[in-house]
Design a protein around this motif. Structure first.
Motif, PDB file in Angstrom:
ATOM      1  N   ILE A   1       0.838  -1.208   0.000  1.00 49.45           N
ATOM      2  CA  ILE A   1       0.000   0.000   0.000  1.00 49.45           C
ATOM      3  C   ILE A   1       0.873   1.258   0.000  1.00 49.45           C
ATOM      4  CG2 ILE A   1      -0.271   0.083   2.529  1.00 49.45           C
ATOM      5  CD1 ILE A   1      -3.328   0.734   1.659  1.00 49.45           C
ATOM      6  N   VAL A   2       2.026   1.194   0.678  1.00 48.43           N
ATOM      7  CA  VAL A   2       2.938   2.335   0.700  1.00 48.43           C
ATOM      8  C   VAL A   2       3.533   2.537  -0.693  1.00 48.43           C
ATOM      9  CG1 VAL A   2       5.059   3.258   1.694  1.00 48.43           C
ATOM     10  CG2 VAL A   2       3.452   2.044   3.162  1.00 48.43           C
TER      11      VAL A   2
ATOM     12  N   ILE B   1       0.773   4.194  -2.960  1.00 46.75           N
ATOM     13  CA  ILE B   1       0.534   5.638  -2.839  1.00 46.75           C
ATOM     14  C   ILE B   1       1.780   6.428  -3.221  1.00 46.75           C
ATOM     15  CG2 ILE B   1      -1.282   5.432  -1.092  1.00 46.75           C
ATOM     16  CD1 ILE B   1       1.003   6.752   0.731  1.00 46.75           C
ATOM     17  N   SER B   2       2.982   5.876  -2.961  1.00 46.48           N
ATOM     18  CA  SER B   2       4.178   6.641  -3.305  1.00 46.48           C
ATOM     19  C   SER B   2       4.291   6.776  -4.827  1.00 46.48           C
ATOM     20  CB  SER B   2       5.426   6.009  -2.698  1.00 46.48           C
ATOM     21  OG  SER B   2       5.696   4.775  -3.293  1.00 46.48           O
ATOM     22  N   LEU B   3       3.946   5.718  -5.568  1.00 49.01           N
ATOM     23  CA  LEU B   3       3.979   5.822  -7.025  1.00 49.01           C
ATOM     24  C   LEU B   3       2.885   6.761  -7.529  1.00 49.01           C
ATOM     25  CD1 LEU B   3       4.832   2.125  -7.847  1.00 49.01           C
ATOM     26  CD2 LEU B   3       6.237   4.087  -8.459  1.00 49.01           C
ATOM     27  N   LEU B   4       1.729   6.715  -6.878  1.00 49.70           N
ATOM     28  CA  LEU B   4       0.654   7.644  -7.244  1.00 49.70           C
ATOM     29  C   LEU B   4       1.126   9.094  -7.103  1.00 49.70           C
ATOM     30  CD1 LEU B   4      -2.362   8.347  -7.842  1.00 49.70           C
ATOM     31  CD2 LEU B   4      -2.768   8.171  -5.390  1.00 49.70           C
ATOM     32  N   LEU B   5       1.791   9.395  -5.977  1.00 53.29           N
ATOM     33  CA  LEU B   5       2.316  10.747  -5.762  1.00 53.29           C
ATOM     34  C   LEU B   5       3.301  11.120  -6.859  1.00 53.29           C
ATOM     35  CD1 LEU B   5       2.910  10.923  -1.913  1.00 53.29           C
ATOM     36  CD2 LEU B   5       1.583  12.524  -3.274  1.00 53.29           C
ATOM     37  N   LEU B   6       4.185  10.161  -7.195  1.00 52.35           N
ATOM     38  CA  LEU B   6       5.184  10.432  -8.234  1.00 52.35           C
ATOM     39  C   LEU B   6       4.510  10.757  -9.566  1.00 52.35           C
ATOM     40  CD1 LEU B   6       8.344  10.115  -9.049  1.00 52.35           C
ATOM     41  CD2 LEU B   6       7.569   7.971 -10.029  1.00 52.35           C
ATOM     42  N   PHE B   7       3.542   9.932  -9.973  1.00 50.28           N
ATOM     43  CA  PHE B   7       2.912  10.111 -11.282  1.00 50.28           C
ATOM     44  C   PHE B   7       2.119  11.419 -11.335  1.00 50.28           C
ATOM     45  CE2 PHE B   7       2.929   5.248 -11.353  1.00 50.28           C
ATOM     46  CZ  PHE B   7       4.168   5.224 -11.978  1.00 50.28           C
ATOM     47  N   VAL B   8       1.451  11.732 -10.226  1.00 48.21           N
ATOM     48  CA  VAL B   8       0.690  12.978 -10.211  1.00 48.21           C
ATOM     49  C   VAL B   8       1.645  14.170 -10.303  1.00 48.21           C
ATOM     50  CG1 VAL B   8      -0.788  14.446  -8.784  1.00 48.21           C
ATOM     51  CG2 VAL B   8      -1.314  12.034  -9.045  1.00 48.21           C
ATOM     52  N   THR B   9       2.759  14.092  -9.563  1.00 43.16           N
ATOM     53  CA  THR B   9       3.750  15.165  -9.611  1.00 43.16           C
ATOM     54  C   THR B   9       4.344  15.309 -11.009  1.00 43.16           C
ATOM     55  OG1 THR B   9       4.301  14.506  -7.375  1.00 43.16           O
ATOM     56  CG2 THR B   9       5.759  16.113  -8.406  1.00 43.16           C
TER      57      THR B   9
ATOM     58  N   LEU C   1       4.590   1.030 -15.630  1.00 47.08           N
ATOM     59  CA  LEU C   1       5.780   1.454 -14.887  1.00 47.08           C
ATOM     60  C   LEU C   1       5.770   0.872 -13.468  1.00 47.08           C
ATOM     61  CD1 LEU C   1       5.987   5.220 -15.978  1.00 47.08           C
ATOM     62  CD2 LEU C   1       7.556   3.380 -16.635  1.00 47.08           C
TER      63      LEU C   1
ATOM     64  N   PHE D   1      -4.598  -0.618  -7.829  1.00 49.55           N
ATOM     65  CA  PHE D   1      -5.713   0.133  -7.278  1.00 49.55           C
ATOM     66  C   PHE D   1      -5.414   1.630  -7.250  1.00 49.55           C
ATOM     67  CE2 PHE D   1      -8.751   1.528  -4.191  1.00 49.55           C
ATOM     68  CZ  PHE D   1      -9.774   0.601  -4.234  1.00 49.55           C
ATOM     69  N   PHE D   2      -4.178   1.967  -6.870  1.00 50.78           N
ATOM     70  CA  PHE D   2      -3.824   3.379  -6.734  1.00 50.78           C
ATOM     71  C   PHE D   2      -3.345   4.007  -8.033  1.00 50.78           C
ATOM     72  CE2 PHE D   2      -3.580   1.857  -2.383  1.00 50.78           C
ATOM     73  CZ  PHE D   2      -4.319   2.831  -1.740  1.00 50.78           C
TER      74      PHE D   2
END
Lengths: 284, 255
Positions: free
Chosen positions: B108-109, B112-120, B132, B203-204
């Motif tokens: 889960i960590v 969300i960390s990859l989600l943050l990266l992709f959004v950034t 990726l 999921f994220f």
């Protein structure tokens, strides 16, 4: 540039770039995000604060953390109690059948945990196999409400995570130097004593590794709680998932993840310590 | 008697591990939508799966992502394992550490960390981001599989090749890679399985326009238990079973 240096550079460069971009950078971002503020229209606003961490002390969230730790700890304990004798018997089995016994653990290890969690629903359903069986045996009159309870979540977690406990335990028990066990027996130690003072300490790295591989995923597998738990059963995983997908509170979700990672770090530290101590004992 | 007790314990735990899956498989052939009792054999649920175009599209998505991510992860992971094993360079420990972090990170960590990266980065969530991410979580498994094979290597083979004038690349291509093949293929197969089964990270990192099979199963199960899900789960289990058996037989060859 010679071909010599080129290959080396490409080989090192590829993995280095990938890991820095997709492993290092994202983790750094979670830490940064956990200290930011949630925005009105954007997910994150550049206003540094420790609010997210302060909010985790809210009794509501502390309860989620406590409950998730409790469910995961119970799961880990059950996996250890079931898994240790199981791994021990496999490790001591006839070498001709051992690879097949092991393969039967590896298959569920790789099988989708979603499929396995779903299988658990089919068993625990009100009109599922277990209720039907208990009723036909005359043990119960009315079907039991097995699903949507904490017990069901623990059962589901034990079921999906047991192979993660057995495999490291097996590796540790199989490597065990049996001469030390024989020595203990020769020196007059009883079976229980030999087990407690020789076998358990020598296999402690496997025990700790197995416990970590069960405990940590147990905190995060939100779909197990979604499928098997009641509305009150919330794991840290569900909490984080909600912050990112419905509550849209990324700093808080990030802070919860950082906390989870710190717990993981502490456990790894414990593991390395146990491994070191086990090695030191063998050398003495 | 003692031996009997041991056997009984083993059998009991294996039953626990396999019975729920076995029940699932049996019911996937049961000709009844709600009843638990056996109503006769049917292929009906598999037929209705094969006629569900939406589901087939989603399954295809998953297969494409799994094929590509396994291949990418195998290339990067194999090169990486060889680099980490053969060369001493500054930052080597950092890379080893990052691989360890990837293996140990709760899914889960990582999600969300990859989600943050992709959004950034401003990447649109969908096929690319899933690809990726799957490549990223598969790489450590390839590295570990290949590394364990490398450490069982005869170092003199590499030295001999280089004494005979082979360049680094030739040594890799002609000596190291052929010896590594079983581990490389096993690593690919395991990456493929990981990608096909991943729920939490996908999921994220996926968007509304790109669905993968486990997420589809997730949303189907949330809507209720249906015989079609039994059939779909059976197919997914069978696929994993075949892949794991091939991977295991490849890894065993070295002994």
């Amino acid at each position: 540039m010679s071909d010599h240096a080129l290959f080396k550079r490409v080989a090192i460069g590829t993995i280095a770039v990938w890991l820095l971009l997709f492993a290092f950078a994202p983790n750094l971002m979670v830490v940064i995000a956990s200290f930011l503020t949630r925005g009105e229209s954007e997910f994150l606003v550049w206003t540094p604060t420790t609010d997210a961490y302060a909010r985790m002390l809210d009794p509501l969230y502390l309860h989620v953390f406590w409950n998730s730790f409790y469910l995961s700890a119970m799961t880990t304990l059950l996996c250890l109690v079931i898994g240790y004798p199981f791994a021990y018997l496999i490790a001591r089995a006839n070498p001709a059948v051992r690879p097949y016994l092991l393969l039967l653990v590896i298959i569920p290890f790789w099988t989708s945990s979603l499929v396995r969690t779903y299988a658990m629903i089919v068993i625990l359903n009100t009109n599922g196999l277990l209720n039907t069986l208990l009723q036909s045996l005359g043990l119960i009159d009315e079907p039991l409400e097995l699903l949507y309870t904490d017990g069901a979540v623990i059962a589901g977690l034990v079921y999906t995570l047991l192979p993660f406990m057995v495999l490291p335990l097996y590796a540790a028990i199989e490597k065990l130097d049996w001469r030390l066990v024989e020595a203990a027996r020769d020196l007059g130690a009883r079976k229980v004593r030999t087990f407690a003072s020789v076998i358990i300490p020598l296999t402690s790295p496997g025990i700790v590794a197995g416990c970590m591989l069960v405990f940590l995923p147990g905190l995060g597998m939100f779909y197990v709680a979604d499928f098997l738990g009641g509305s009150k059963t919330t794991l840290i995983g569900n909490l984080i998932q909600r912050q990112f997908l419905s509550a849209r509170d990324w700093p808080f979700g990030s802070a919860a993840s950082v906390t989870l990672t710190i717990v993981m770090g502490l456990m790894i530290g414990l593991y390395l310590l146990a491994a070191k101590r086990a090695n030191a004992k063998v050398e003495v | 008697m003692k031996g009997l007790g041991r056997g009984a314990y083993l059998a009991l735990v294996y039953a626990f591990l396999y019975l729920p899956i076995a029940v699932l498989i049996v019911y996937s052939f049961n000709d009844a939508r709600y009843s638990l009792s056996w109503q006769g054999f049917t292929w009906g649920w598999y037929e209705s799966l094969s006629q569900n175009d939406d589901l087939i599209d989603v399954a295809l998505n998953s297969v494409i992502v799994a094929l590509l991510s396994a291949t990418l992860a195998t290339i990067i992971g194999t090169l990486g394992a060889v680099a980490l094993y053969r060369y001493r360079f500054s930052g080597r420990n950092v890379l080893n550490g990052l691989i360890f972090v990837l293996i140990m990170s709760p899914e889960i960590v990582m999600g969300i960390s990859l989600l943050l990266l992709f959004v950034t980065m401003g990447l649109e969530l969908g096929f690319t981001t899933v690809l990726l991410s799957h490549t990223t979580f598969s790489i450590p498994f390839v590295v570990v599989t290949v590394m364990s094979r490398l450490s069982g290597f005869d170092k003199f083979l590499i030295e001999a090749a280089q004494d005979l004038g082979a360049t680094e690349f030739q040594t890799f291509r002609k000596v190291i890679l052929p010896l590594l093949i079983p581990a490389v293929v096993a690593g690919w197969l395991l990456s493929f399985t990981l990608s096909m089964d991943d729920v939490i990270i996908s999921f994220f990192v996926t968007g509304p326009d790109f669905e993968v099979l486990p997420l589809k199963v997730y949303s189907m199960v949330r809507l209720g238990v249906k015989p079609e899900i039994n059939a779909l789960s059976t197919v997914m289990f069978a696929l994993t079973l075949v892949i794991v058996l091939i991977a295991q037989s490849l890894l065993k060859e070295r002994k």
